[in-house]
Design a protein around this motif. Structure first.
Motif, mmCIF file in Angstrom:
data_model
loop_
_atom_site.group_PDB
_atom_site.id
_atom_site.type_symbol
_atom_site.label_atom_id
_atom_site.label_comp_id
_atom_site.label_asym_id
_atom_site.label_seq_id
_atom_site.Cartn_x
_atom_site.Cartn_y
_atom_site.Cartn_z
ATOM 1 N N GLU A 70 0.858 -1.185 0.000
ATOM 2 C CA GLU A 70 0.000 0.000 0.000
ATOM 3 C C GLU A 70 0.898 1.240 0.000
ATOM 4 N N GLY A 71 0.516 2.249 -0.768
ATOM 5 C CA GLY A 71 1.327 3.458 -0.845
ATOM 6 C C GLY A 71 1.857 3.693 -2.249
ATOM 7 N N PRO A 72 3.026 4.353 -2.355
ATOM 8 C CA PRO A 72 3.553 4.761 -3.663
ATOM 9 C C PRO A 72 3.727 3.624 -4.656
ATOM 10 N N ASP A 73 4.106 2.438 -4.170
ATOM 11 C CA ASP A 73 4.335 1.319 -5.086
ATOM 12 C C ASP A 73 3.047 0.934 -5.805
ATOM 13 N N SER A 74 1.924 1.028 -5.095
ATOM 14 C CA SER A 74 0.645 0.685 -5.730
ATOM 15 C C SER A 74 0.297 1.693 -6.819
ATOM 16 N N GLU A 75 0.645 2.955 -6.590
ATOM 17 C CA GLU A 75 0.368 3.984 -7.600
ATOM 18 C C GLU A 75 1.146 3.693 -8.881
ATOM 19 N N ARG A 76 2.374 3.246 -8.732
ATOM 20 C CA ARG A 76 3.199 2.891 -9.896
ATOM 21 C C ARG A 76 2.558 1.721 -10.656
ATOM 22 N N VAL A 77 2.102 0.702 -9.926
ATOM 23 C CA VAL A 77 1.503 -0.478 -10.557
ATOM 24 C C VAL A 77 0.227 -0.110 -11.308
ATOM 25 N N MET A 78 -0.621 0.712 -10.673
ATOM 26 C CA MET A 78 -1.867 1.154 -11.323
ATOM 27 C C MET A 78 -1.574 1.960 -12.587
ATOM 28 N N THR A 79 -0.589 2.834 -12.506
ATOM 29 C CA THR A 79 -0.220 3.667 -13.660
ATOM 30 C C THR A 79 0.226 2.792 -14.823
ATOM 31 N N GLN A 80 1.036 1.793 -14.539
ATOM 32 C CA GLN A 80 1.514 0.887 -15.596
ATOM 33 C C GLN A 80 0.346 0.126 -16.227
ATOM 34 N N MET A 81 -0.597 -0.295 -15.414
ATOM 35 C CA MET A 81 -1.771 -1.007 -15.957
ATOM 36 C C MET A 81 -2.561 -0.109 -16.894
ATOM 37 N N PHE A 94 -7.655 -1.323 1.336
ATOM 38 C CA PHE A 94 -7.992 0.007 1.850
ATOM 39 C C PHE A 94 -6.883 1.020 1.575
ATOM 40 N N GLY A 95 -5.626 0.615 1.785
ATOM 41 C CA GLY A 95 -4.498 1.531 1.628
ATOM 42 C C GLY A 95 -4.223 1.964 0.202
ATOM 43 N N TYR A 96 -4.975 1.418 -0.762
ATOM 44 C CA TYR A 96 -4.849 1.845 -2.159
ATOM 45 C C TYR A 96 -5.759 3.033 -2.468
ATOM 46 N N MET A 97 -6.460 3.558 -1.480
ATOM 47 C CA MET A 97 -7.487 4.563 -1.746
ATOM 48 C C MET A 97 -6.929 5.831 -2.418
ATOM 49 N N ASP A 98 -5.994 6.489 -1.771
ATOM 50 C CA ASP A 98 -5.462 7.724 -2.358
ATOM 51 C C ASP A 98 -4.702 7.470 -3.655
ATOM 52 N N PRO A 99 -3.877 6.423 -3.735
ATOM 53 C CA PRO A 99 -3.247 6.121 -5.019
ATOM 54 C C PRO A 99 -4.266 5.904 -6.147
ATOM 55 N N THR A 100 -5.379 5.250 -5.841
ATOM 56 C CA THR A 100 -6.410 5.032 -6.865
ATOM 57 C C THR A 100 -6.963 6.355 -7.359
ATOM 58 N N ILE A 101 -7.280 7.247 -6.431
ATOM 59 C CA ILE A 101 -7.812 8.569 -6.797
ATOM 60 C C ILE A 101 -6.789 9.349 -7.624
ATOM 61 N N ASN A 102 -5.526 9.282 -7.215
ATOM 62 C CA ASN A 102 -4.463 10.010 -7.923
ATOM 63 C C ASN A 102 -4.308 9.518 -9.365
#
Length: 357
Positions: A70-81, A94-102
């Motif tokens: 959860e955190g910055p690493d998840s944002e990177r994974v979502m962006t790549q997808m 739950f901890g993916y919430m802000d990365p998902t919005i970003n």
């Protein structure tokens, strides 16, 4: 002749283009907090992914990345997808919430579905299950079956979802056994088999003969089996490999119907941002088989409670209930509103200890 060849070529080109359009697949991505083989939370989300493939066949392509912090690493994974062409991305912790919005802000044409959070956007939906309904059933069985009157509870991360579960289980255990006490150990992670096993062993050493968990691995059940004369419950998945041992029932998260519906909505263009919170009644929360270790009368009571919750006849949070400090929370016959439950940050009266900050 040239004219005919041109027509034939044009028709062929149009045909190939038409085939390409017809064969274009909907790409669905999943971001998992644990490994797909965890036997619990992520395992069940992956079952939902497989259900999408089974339902839509070659009309879809699914991809996933497991054990994403959860955190910055998840944002990177979502962006790549998103960059790789995902049309729909499920972010399952739950901890993916802000990365998902970003990430959703950067990819307005991609649809996102975030599990257990509360922040939405035009292209972000949220979904969760009313796990606390299943905890009520577990609490009833635990309260009836404990001989030591000590029930151990392994907490993962101290967020409202987990606190709700502790409170619901305690309320229903206390109803059937006024002498029961809860001992809670927090591991501050969703999935860490070593920490989960250690927490279970500590609770057993403190006299617990029933272990409840809101963590994702089967390690607490393994510790219960090793101890002997200790029972436990499957969490998020049935964990049926332990049903001849300590596992007497389970809470099963059934994501498949939701995942299929939301994928279909993307495919047919009807997807819109929604907030979904379903429980036993709609089938998002299942109660796994109650084994013969549970006395027949207790099993009958537990199933009756399950049915009453499913029908709306019983709400797990029905007053009179006080907060831990003794102040009145719900008066006689009052039921908790969803807003309070979604933000729950207190223990009910009778639970000892503080909620970690």
């Amino acid at each position: 002749m040239k004219f005919t060849k041109l027509l034939t070529g044009a028709a062929l080109a149009l045909g190939l283009a038409g085939t390409a359009i017809a064969e274009e697949k909907t790409k669905v991505g999943f971001v998992f907090v644990g490994p797909v083989g965890d036997g619990g939370w992520t395992y069940e989300h992956n079952q939902g992914r497989l259900a999408i493939e089974k339902e839509f066949g070659d009309k879809v392509e699914t991809v996933y990345v497991e054990s994403v912090a959860e955190g910055p690493d998840s944002e990177r994974v979502m962006t790549q997808m998103a960059l790789k062409g995902a049309d729909l991305i499920f972010t399952t912790s739950f901890g993916y919430m802000d990365p998902t919005i970003n990430v959703a802000k950067k990819f307005p044409n991609v649809k996102f579905e975030h599990a257990t959070g509360y922040k939405t956007a035009p292209n972000v939906s949220t979904y969760s299950a009313r796990f606390y309904e299943g905890r009520a059933v577990q609490g009833h069985i635990a309260g009836k079956m404990t001989k030591s009157n000590v029930i151990g509870y392994i907490g993962s991360v101290p967020i409202p979802e987990v606190i709700r579960g502790i409170n619901s289980a305690y309320i229903h255990a206390k109803k059937v056994n006024p002498d029961v006490e809860f001992k809670i150990v927090w591991v501050f992670e969703w999935f860490n088999p070593a920490k989960e096993a250690d927490a279970a062993k500590v609770l057993i050493e403190q006299g617990a003969d029933v272990i409840l968990q809101h963590t994702d691995s089967t390690a607490p059940l393994a510790a219960a089996e090793e101890a002997g004369n200790v029972i436990g419950f499957g969490q998020a998945s049935d964990m049926a490999e332990y049903k001849d041992g300590p596992r007497v029932s389970s809470i099963i998260d059934n994501w498949s119907p939701y995942y299929i519906d939301r994928t279909r909505a993307v495919m047919d263009g009807t997807w819109e941002s929604v907030q979904t919170w379903d429980g036993i009644g709609p089938g998002m929360v299942g109660i796994g088989e109650i084994t013969d270790k549970v006395p027949a009368d207790v099993k009958e009571e537990a199933l009756a409670l399950k049915d009453a919750i499913a029908s709306g006849e019983h709400h797990p949070f029905t007053g009179p209930i006080n907060k831990q400090d003794g102040s009145v929370w719900l008066k006689e016959g009052e039921t908790a509103d969803d807003g309070t439950l979604l933000g729950m940050n207190f223990y009910v009266e009778g639970i000892e200890g503080d909620i970690p900050q």
